[in-house]
Write a protein that holds these residues in place. Structure first.
Motif: not given
Length: 72
Positions: A25-28, A47-59
């Motif tokens: 996951d993003i946290s890892e 920082c912010r993380f994005a998957v498929n051009n969409t910001f996602v939660a750390m989980t």
């Protein structure tokens, strides 16, 4: 998994790089990046993380994800 970083993160990582150790996951992923470059730790916390051009939660799960964007 391809990681693409932006902004000041380019001072600590290559703009694009592949991870051999695949996070669940993003946290890892965040922990892996901090381990790779501890000097980037404070910046990574903002920082912010994005998957498929969409910001996602750390989980957010990263199972079957090909690319993650990391933006300060």
């Amino acid at each position: 998994m391809k990681i693409i970083v932006f902004g000041m993160l380019k001072d600590y990582f290559e703009t694009e790089f592949e991870l051999v150790q695949l996070p669940l996951d993003i946290s890892e992923l965040h922990q892996i990046l901090e381990h790779q470059n501890p000097k980037a730790s404070e910046l990574l916390k903002k920082c912010r993380f994005a998957v498929n051009n969409t910001f996602v939660a750390m989980t957010q799960s990263l199972v079957n994800v090909q690319e993650v964007l990391v933006m300060p």
